[in-house]
Design a protein around this motif. Structure first.
Motif, PDB file in Angstrom:
ATOM      1  N   CYS A  43       0.809  -1.297   0.064  1.00 22.07           N
ATOM      2  CA  CYS A  43       0.127   0.135  -0.080  1.00 22.07           C
ATOM      3  C   CYS A  43       0.764   1.273   0.029  1.00 22.07           C
ATOM      4  O   CYS A  43       0.421   2.157  -0.494  1.00 22.07           O
ATOM      5  N   LEU A  44       2.019   1.356   0.644  1.00 23.90           N
ATOM      6  CA  LEU A  44       2.888   2.327   0.618  1.00 23.90           C
ATOM      7  C   LEU A  44       3.248   2.574  -0.726  1.00 23.90           C
ATOM      8  O   LEU A  44       3.246   3.856  -1.248  1.00 23.90           O
ATOM      9  N   GLY A  45       3.593   1.392  -1.561  1.00 22.92           N
ATOM     10  CA  GLY A  45       3.912   1.786  -2.977  1.00 22.92           C
ATOM     11  C   GLY A  45       2.920   2.363  -3.775  1.00 22.92           C
ATOM     12  O   GLY A  45       2.991   3.108  -4.760  1.00 22.92           O
ATOM     13  N   ILE A  46       1.440   1.630  -3.805  1.00 21.88           N
ATOM     14  CA  ILE A  46       0.289   1.958  -4.525  1.00 21.88           C
ATOM     15  C   ILE A  46       0.023   3.400  -4.289  1.00 21.88           C
ATOM     16  O   ILE A  46      -0.420   4.129  -5.196  1.00 21.88           O
ATOM     17  N   PHE A  47      -0.064   3.810  -3.044  1.00 20.72           N
ATOM     18  CA  PHE A  47      -0.515   5.139  -2.545  1.00 20.72           C
ATOM     19  C   PHE A  47       0.222   6.276  -2.635  1.00 20.72           C
ATOM     20  O   PHE A  47      -0.128   7.451  -2.646  1.00 20.72           O
ATOM     21  N   ALA A  48       1.664   5.873  -2.349  1.00 24.00           N
ATOM     22  CA  ALA A  48       2.582   7.120  -2.524  1.00 24.00           C
ATOM     23  C   ALA A  48       2.756   7.982  -3.767  1.00 24.00           C
ATOM     24  O   ALA A  48       2.665   9.200  -3.490  1.00 24.00           O
ATOM     25  N   PRO A  49       2.496   7.478  -4.978  1.00 17.14           N
ATOM     26  CA  PRO A  49       2.229   8.182  -6.321  1.00 17.14           C
ATOM     27  C   PRO A  49       1.227   9.412  -6.155  1.00 17.14           C
ATOM     28  O   PRO A  49       1.008  10.156  -6.888  1.00 17.14           O
TER      29      PRO A  49
END
Length: 386
Positions: A43-49
């Motif tokens: 989720c860090l990766g999905i939502f960071a952008p």
């Protein structure tokens, strides 16, 4: 910013020491527990952008406030006596941390441009302190509250303190102002090798960090340590990160670029992992110290590279979104891979070799990302590496 940073790790590190209790209470399989440790990192990766997009529309201050609200709600949801909410709350926690963590480097670059690298070290130290508190206090809180659910929920109190402080003291962008700082397009950024070098370094070192957060206590239990001692060994390692998180950006200023500092901290990570997982038990505290120094320094330098490799705050925000979005998506494979290896009942030698291979990949990209290069926009508005 420091109070916000303090909240971006306890939600993750507090889960690992309680995994055995959660599995025993819920009946989840080892693979499901592995998914539980992987979900927040993914989720860090999905939502960071999403952070730069939300920041552009609502302002970074309001976006960070909403991220803290989501974090608090997620912490409360995953402690509810309903297994699907455990996963939903973990997803919310990962989303909130992904957005908040991406916004901080750009805010630092905007508010404190002259000392952005050193300020990055300060709030990274707060992240490490939060991680240490989460790892070290999870079992005592579970004993005090007579259950793992109240232990997980208690971290919402710390989030509430940060939310009140942030809303009260946050910098406020004047209404009606326009940002004239050039930032280039995301498509241009994706075409820059330097951006990918920073991203893959962020991903590989983060993968090691979340493997430690998610699985180190379990691996130490297999070596014969008690549940409490395994939790405290991880907490001590995270606490040591405070030293290098603050010191690594200062150390990186001593040379022409950041490559020597990156080599030093990644060497400490490799040595610490080997000592803890394969070395003599009597050397465990040396392993704890080396692992802590290495991981605190490598993460602090990863965030520092975002600041140093960009010419302005808008570029820093976009590179932060790419590096943390792509990096954390890559990092999510690490905890999942260790979960699969444990499910297959492979030995500690194979697990350690896998971790050292990740360190080797991180070293390769650190040597590229650590060079004295910077992303900037030329007078024609084109993004270039100088």
């Amino acid at each position: 910013m420091v109070l916000v940073g303090l909240n971006l790790r306890p939600a993750l590190s507090s889960l690992a020491p309680l995994l055995a209790r959660i599995q025993a209470d819920t009946g989840l399989s080892a693979l499901a527990i592995g998914a539980l440790t992987t979900l927040p990192v993914l989720c860090l990766g999905i939502f960071a952008p999403l952070a730069p997009w939300l920041s552009k529309r609502m302002g970074p201050e309001v976006t960070l406030s909403l991220a803290l609200v989501t974090l608090i709600l997620g912490l409360l949801a995953r402690s509810a006596p309903f297994v699907p909410l455990l996963f939903l709350g973990t997803l919310m926690v990962g989303a909130a941390i992904g957005v908040a963590g991406t916004l901080l480097p750009a805010l630092v670059k905007r508010e404190l441009p002259a000392g952005a690298d050193l300020m990055t070290g300060v709030y990274t130290m707060a992240l490490c302190l939060g991680g240490a508190l989460g790892a070290g206090l999870s079992i005592p809180l579970a004993e005090f509250w007579s259950g793992w659910r109240p232990s997980l929920a208690s971290w919402a109190l710390l989030g509430g303190v940060a939310l009140v402080a942030w809303v009260t003291l946050m910098p406020r962008t004047p209404r009606g102002t326009t940002v004239a700082t050039p930032g280039g397009s995301m498509r241009d950024l994706l075409g820059q090798p330097l951006a990918w070098q920073v991203t893959i370094y962020m991903g590989t070192q983060s993968s090691l960090a979340y493997i430690v957060f998610g699985w180190l206590p379990t691996l130490l239990l297999q070596r014969g340590y008690s549940e409490s001692e395994a939790g405290w060994l991880m907490a001590a390692s995270v606490m040591v990160q405070l030293i290098s998180a603050l010191g690594a950006p200062w150390l990186a200023r001593l040379g022409r670029d950041q490559r020597p500092a990156l080599l030093l901290v990644l060497g400490c990570v490799a040595a610490g992992l080997w000592l803890l997982l394969l070395g003599p038990l009597a050397w465990r505290w040396l392993g704890v110290v080396l692992l802590g120094l290495g991981q605190g320094g490598s993460f602090s330098l990863a965030l520092t590279l975002i600041v140093l490799r960009t010419a302005n705050s808008r570029l820093a925000g976009k590179l932060s979104g790419l590096a943390q979005g792509g990096g954390y998506t890559l990092a999510a494979a690490g905890p999942l891979a260790v979960g699969v290896l444990l499910q297959l009942k492979v030995g500690m030698v194979a697990i350690t070799a896998t971790l050292l291979l990740i360190v080797a990949v991180a070293v390769g990209f650190a040597m590229l990302a650590g060079r004295n290069r910077r992303l900037d926009v030329d007078p024609e508005g084109r993004l270039a590496t100088r």
